[in-house]
Every structure is written in C-alpha cells, then in structure tokens.
Enzyme design. Sequence first.
Site, PDB file in Angstrom:
ATOM      1  N   SER A  36       1.140  -1.219  -0.083  1.00 34.84           N
ATOM      2  CA  SER A  36       0.368   0.598   0.004  1.00 34.84           C
ATOM      3  C   SER A  36       0.765   1.265  -0.121  1.00 34.84           C
ATOM      4  O   SER A  36       0.414   2.017  -0.330  1.00 34.84           O
ATOM      5  CB  SER A  36      -0.772   0.232   0.867  1.00 34.84           C
ATOM      6  OG  SER A  36       0.020   0.279   3.072  1.00 34.84           O
ATOM      7  N   GLY A  37       2.206   1.505   0.684  1.00 33.03           N
ATOM      8  CA  GLY A  37       3.201   2.125   0.802  1.00 33.03           C
ATOM      9  C   GLY A  37       3.314   2.441   1.789  1.00 33.03           C
ATOM     10  O   GLY A  37       4.444   3.311   1.912  1.00 33.03           O
ATOM     11  N   SER A 106      -0.582  -5.237   9.412  1.00 30.40           N
ATOM     12  CA  SER A 106      -1.820  -4.778  11.143  1.00 30.40           C
ATOM     13  C   SER A 106      -3.003  -5.096  11.023  1.00 30.40           C
ATOM     14  O   SER A 106      -3.945  -4.088  10.932  1.00 30.40           O
ATOM     15  CB  SER A 106      -1.279  -3.699  12.085  1.00 30.40           C
ATOM     16  OG  SER A 106      -1.077  -2.688  11.397  1.00 30.40           O
TER      17      SER A 106
HETATM   18  P1  ADP Z   1       4.061  -0.982   2.043  1.00 29.89           P
HETATM   19  O1  ADP Z   1       4.702  -1.031   3.227  1.00 29.89           O
HETATM   20  O2  ADP Z   1       2.636  -1.271   2.200  1.00 29.89           O
HETATM   21  O3  ADP Z   1       4.375  -3.122   1.886  1.00 29.89           O
HETATM   22  P2  ADP Z   1       6.261  -0.759  -0.172  1.00 29.89           P
HETATM   23  O4  ADP Z   1       5.800   0.798   0.389  1.00 29.89           O
HETATM   24  O5  ADP Z   1       6.626  -1.709   0.353  1.00 29.89           O
HETATM   25  O6  ADP Z   1       4.550  -1.167   0.380  1.00 29.89           O
HETATM   26  O7  ADP Z   1       5.214  -0.501  -1.313  1.00 29.89           O
HETATM   27  C1  ADP Z   1       4.558   0.334  -1.833  1.00 29.89           C
HETATM   28  C2  ADP Z   1       5.274   0.578  -3.488  1.00 29.89           C
HETATM   29  O8  ADP Z   1       3.772   1.547  -3.964  1.00 29.89           O
HETATM   30  C3  ADP Z   1       5.906   1.226  -3.881  1.00 29.89           C
HETATM   31  O9  ADP Z   1       7.027   0.657  -5.299  1.00 29.89           O
HETATM   32  C4  ADP Z   1       5.799   2.642  -4.610  1.00 29.89           C
HETATM   33  O10 ADP Z   1       6.716   3.764  -5.347  1.00 29.89           O
HETATM   34  C5  ADP Z   1       5.005   2.608  -4.994  1.00 29.89           C
HETATM   35  N1  ADP Z   1       3.905   3.892  -4.905  1.00 29.89           N
HETATM   36  C6  ADP Z   1       2.729   4.289  -5.959  1.00 29.89           C
HETATM   37  N2  ADP Z   1       2.224   5.611  -5.444  1.00 29.89           N
HETATM   38  C7  ADP Z   1       2.385   5.939  -4.226  1.00 29.89           C
HETATM   39  C8  ADP Z   1       2.286   6.735  -2.831  1.00 29.89           C
HETATM   40  N3  ADP Z   1       0.888   8.043  -3.127  1.00 29.89           N
HETATM   41  N4  ADP Z   1       2.641   6.833  -1.628  1.00 29.89           N
HETATM   42  C9  ADP Z   1       3.335   5.286  -1.496  1.00 29.89           C
HETATM   43  N5  ADP Z   1       3.520   4.243  -2.494  1.00 29.89           N
HETATM   44  C10 ADP Z   1       3.439   4.709  -4.044  1.00 29.89           C
END
Ligand code: ADP
Length: 200
Positions: A36-37, A106
């Site tokens: 999700s980011g 979580s």
């Molecule tokens: P998580 O930690 O929730 O598993 P990650 O941060 O590892 O997710 O991965 C999220 C991915 O989504 C990354 O490749 C990031 O570059 C991409 N992404 C695209 N748009 C966004 C955004 N607006 N905010 C956060 N991540 C983003």
Amino acid sequence: MKDNIVTHHYQVTINDRRKANNQNSFLMWFTGLSGSGKSTIANVVEQRLQKKGIKTYTLDGDNIRKGINKDLTFSPEDRTENIRRIAEVSNLMIDAGLVVLAAFVSPYKKDRDNIKSIVKDVNFVEIYINTSVEECERRDVKGLYKKARAGEIKNMTGITAPYEAPEHPEIEIKTEQETVEEAVEKILKFIEPILKYKNE
Ligand code: ADP
C-alpha cells in the site's frame, strides 16, 4: 513467578529523557495492505524528521520478523502476538525518548486497539495507508500477490485473509490520489504540534 516481580522505581524518567532529547516521544503506526505504501511513506517521513534533528527509529517487517519475532507465523494467533511484541518494543522506545515509526499490515482492529492501550492513547498516531487491493496487486512490490493467487502463500491479507480498515485513524492517506510527497506533508503537518518537548 509473576507475583515476585516488583517494579523498581528508577530516578531517570521518560520526562527526563524527552527533555534531554529536546523532543516529545510517541508512536506513528502505519497500517494498510502489503504494497500500500507504508514503508515508502514512513521512510521519507523519517528522513524529514532526522533533518529537523528529531531522534527516530523505524520498526518494520525486516528488523522485527527476522529477529525478535522470527518464531512467529502469519496465523491469526501469531499475527496478534507479533503486534503485541512490536507494541511493547515501541513502548520501550517511547520511554527512551524516541519518535517511533512502525510499518506493519496489522489487519485486525483489536490488535491495533491493543497497541493503543500498551503505549497509551496520547502516544499513538494511527496512519491508515488506504490503497485498494487491486492497486496493491497491480504494484505487487514483493511478488506476494502473485504467489498468493498461485496458492503458494496462505493467509495473504486482502486475498485469503481479512483486513479490517481503521474507522477513525488520525491520518488517512489515499495513495491512488495523493503522491508520496503530499502524504509526507500531511503527516508532518499533523505531528508538528506534538513533536516539541513539553514539561509534564
Ligand atoms: P508496504 O510497506 O505498505 O508493503 P511499500 O512501501 O513497500 O508498501 O510499496 C509501495 C509501492 O507503491 C512502492 O513501490 C511505491 O513506490 C509505490 N507507490 C506508488 N504511489 C505511491 C504513493 N502515493 N504512496 C506510497 N507509495 C506509492
């Protein structure tokens, strides 16, 4: 055994440590589906805080699941224990005077409520990284969704295991509508008033 544990009252308190660090200490909890980011946004927030001279630490799957929680699986019971231990570790770090960032899926509301009661409400900022499962699956950063669809991973949140979205998070980020930079600004703006050390 429990009956014989008597709390020793140390003279250096949380307030002393916050004062020495010239900052408040609390927990920013990032919740949301895999991909999700959470880590991307938490990472930039931490960099920005470091630039301001704030002492921080980030807990995530890499440093927790490979160490203190390496005995735990992704079953519902183990997920609950995973979060409980992370909350206790966060609590020690808050006590040490740090701003803690924690990025974990979580998925259960009761577990997140439990974190709040372990670290106390006032020290808890819940940040919901709201990205649809379709978008997370499209990104498939770690290839986990593909494996889940192939039946190689059981208990994959969003596919074969539930995600209970927060009802009243302090901050909600919709990554399909907001950029990373916009998300970071929103979070920094929210925490700005609580970053400063206040004598208690
Ligand atoms: P998580 O930690 O929730 O598993 P990650 O941060 O590892 O997710 O991965 C999220 C991915 O989504 C990354 O490749 C990031 O570059 C991409 N992404 C695209 N748009 C966004 C955004 N607006 N905010 C956060 N991540 C983003």
